[in-house]
Design a protein around this motif. Structure first.
Motif, PDB file in Angstrom:
ATOM      1  N   PRO A  12     -11.056 -39.829  38.503  1.00 11.85           N
ATOM      2  CA  PRO A  12     -10.511 -38.466  38.439  1.00 11.85           C
ATOM      3  C   PRO A  12      -8.991 -38.539  38.290  1.00 11.85           C
ATOM      4  O   PRO A  12      -8.353 -39.418  38.874  1.00 11.85           O
ATOM      5  N   LEU A  13      -8.424 -37.639  37.497  1.00  9.65           N
ATOM      6  CA  LEU A  13      -6.980 -37.704  37.217  1.00  9.65           C
ATOM      7  C   LEU A  13      -6.139 -37.753  38.490  1.00  9.65           C
ATOM      8  O   LEU A  13      -5.124 -38.447  38.535  1.00  9.65           O
ATOM      9  N   ALA A  14      -6.556 -37.048  39.519  1.00  7.38           N
ATOM     10  CA  ALA A  14      -5.801 -37.052  40.774  1.00  7.38           C
ATOM     11  C   ALA A  14      -5.805 -38.419  41.449  1.00  7.38           C
ATOM     12  O   ALA A  14      -4.965 -38.698  42.306  1.00  7.38           O
ATOM     13  N   TYR A  15      -6.758 -39.280  41.065  1.00  7.45           N
ATOM     14  CA  TYR A  15      -6.875 -40.601  41.677  1.00  7.45           C
ATOM     15  C   TYR A  15      -6.753 -41.726  40.643  1.00  7.45           C
ATOM     16  O   TYR A  15      -7.265 -42.825  40.844  1.00  7.45           O
ATOM     17  N   CYS A  16      -6.078 -41.451  39.545  1.00  8.41           N
ATOM     18  CA  CYS A  16      -5.894 -42.438  38.474  1.00  8.41           C
ATOM     19  C   CYS A  16      -5.203 -43.689  39.027  1.00  8.41           C
ATOM     20  O   CYS A  16      -4.251 -43.604  39.797  1.00  8.41           O
ATOM     21  N   LEU A  17      -5.701 -44.853  38.600  1.00  9.90           N
ATOM     22  CA  LEU A  17      -5.159 -46.134  39.065  1.00  9.90           C
ATOM     23  C   LEU A  17      -4.293 -46.833  38.018  1.00  9.90           C
ATOM     24  O   LEU A  17      -3.794 -47.928  38.268  1.00  9.90           O
ATOM     25  N   CYS A  18      -4.121 -46.223  36.861  1.00  6.21           N
ATOM     26  CA  CYS A  18      -3.478 -46.906  35.736  1.00  6.21           C
ATOM     27  C   CYS A  18      -2.056 -47.380  36.038  1.00  6.21           C
ATOM     28  O   CYS A  18      -1.631 -48.411  35.523  1.00  6.21           O
ATOM     29  N   THR A  45     -15.194 -52.450  39.327  1.00  9.83           N
ATOM     30  CA  THR A  45     -14.164 -53.490  39.278  1.00  9.83           C
ATOM     31  C   THR A  45     -14.127 -54.208  37.937  1.00  9.83           C
ATOM     32  O   THR A  45     -13.094 -54.754  37.562  1.00  9.83           O
ATOM     33  N   ALA A  46     -15.233 -54.201  37.191  1.00  6.28           N
ATOM     34  CA  ALA A  46     -15.227 -54.830  35.865  1.00  6.28           C
ATOM     35  C   ALA A  46     -14.267 -54.092  34.934  1.00  6.28           C
ATOM     36  O   ALA A  46     -13.539 -54.707  34.160  1.00  6.28           O
ATOM     37  N   ARG A  47     -14.269 -52.770  35.001  1.00  6.39           N
ATOM     38  CA  ARG A  47     -13.339 -51.985  34.175  1.00  6.39           C
ATOM     39  C   ARG A  47     -11.895 -52.314  34.548  1.00  6.39           C
ATOM     40  O   ARG A  47     -11.041 -52.451  33.685  1.00  6.39           O
ATOM     41  N   LEU A  48     -11.626 -52.455  35.845  1.00  2.60           N
ATOM     42  CA  LEU A  48     -10.258 -52.798  36.276  1.00  2.60           C
ATOM     43  C   LEU A  48      -9.852 -54.164  35.738  1.00  2.60           C
ATOM     44  O   LEU A  48      -8.706 -54.361  35.343  1.00  2.60           O
ATOM     45  N   ALA A  49     -10.779 -55.113  35.704  1.00  2.00           N
ATOM     46  CA  ALA A  49     -10.476 -56.441  35.155  1.00  2.00           C
ATOM     47  C   ALA A  49     -10.154 -56.341  33.672  1.00  2.00           C
ATOM     48  O   ALA A  49      -9.189 -56.927  33.188  1.00  2.00           O
ATOM     49  N   ALA A  50     -10.960 -55.591  32.930  1.00  2.00           N
ATOM     50  CA  ALA A  50     -10.738 -55.446  31.485  1.00  2.00           C
ATOM     51  C   ALA A  50      -9.422 -54.733  31.192  1.00  2.00           C
ATOM     52  O   ALA A  50      -8.727 -55.083  30.241  1.00  2.00           O
TER      53      ALA A  50
END
Length: 196
Positions: A12-18, A45-50
């Protein structure tokens, strides 16, 4: 009406980790094969790795028709990151060796085994595995066995070993922030009662 989400991290945009994602280059190419049941998981976590690795690709599915082409890249030696009888511990790659294509199945243990079953080429790859006794930072999930790591943690640990002395711990920053946010949302008392 669904909440607006970030197109990159799918949070969610309010919790974006980018803003916490580090774009790290690696000699090792990482190919993550994610079971579809994991794609919508809140702690993906796979998406975060990529997102965190320049030389990584995330594929979602059960059967990968182009897997032979992906594995046949002449610039890389393919290895499967998955335990097995003949699996070796990752060790530092020397400059004169061809870099590795690290193939990482992502899902529960059962779903990861299904990915291997649905893609028989994976079964024939030499395997890498991590040593027993590693401790996960994934404080919200009860691991099915001691030493079980999330996909992101396993990739980080493997790259740290393959490309030493270089470190890839910065990949874990959004993961740790995500877990801290989940704990804060449930409250310390609830967290201690259920996970402490």
């Amino acid at each position: 009406m669904p909440r607006p989400t970030c197109s990159q991290c799918c949070r969610p945009l309010a919790y974006c980790l980018c803003a916490l994602v580090s774009r790290l280059d690696s000699r090792t190419r990482v190919l993550i094969l994610q079971h579809p049941s994991e794609a919508g998981h809140a702690l993906n976590t796979a998406r975060l790795a990529a997102l965190g690795l320049e030389n990584a690709e995330l594929r979602i599915g059960e059967h990968f028709a182009d897997l032979a082409d992906l594995l046949a890249d002449p610039g890389y030696d393919a290895r499967l990151l998955f335990p097995g009888d003949e699996a070796e511990l990752p060790s530092q790659q020397r400059a004169e060796q061809r870099p590795l294509l690290l193939v990482v199945p992502d899902g529960t243990w059962r779903k990861a085994r299904k990915l291997l079953y649905c893609n028989p080429l994976l079964e024939h790859l030499p395997r890498l595995t991590l040593p027993e006794g590693l401790e996960s930072r994934y404080r919200l999930r009860k691991a099915p066995k001691v030493g079980a790591l999330s996909t992101l943690e396993a990739i980080t640990e493997t790259l740290n070993r393959l490309e030493a002395p270089r470190r890839f711990d910065a990949l874990l920053r959004p993961f740790e922030a995500l877990i801290d946010g989940q704990i804060a949302a449930m409250g310390e008392e609830v967290f201690q009662r259920n996970h402490g």
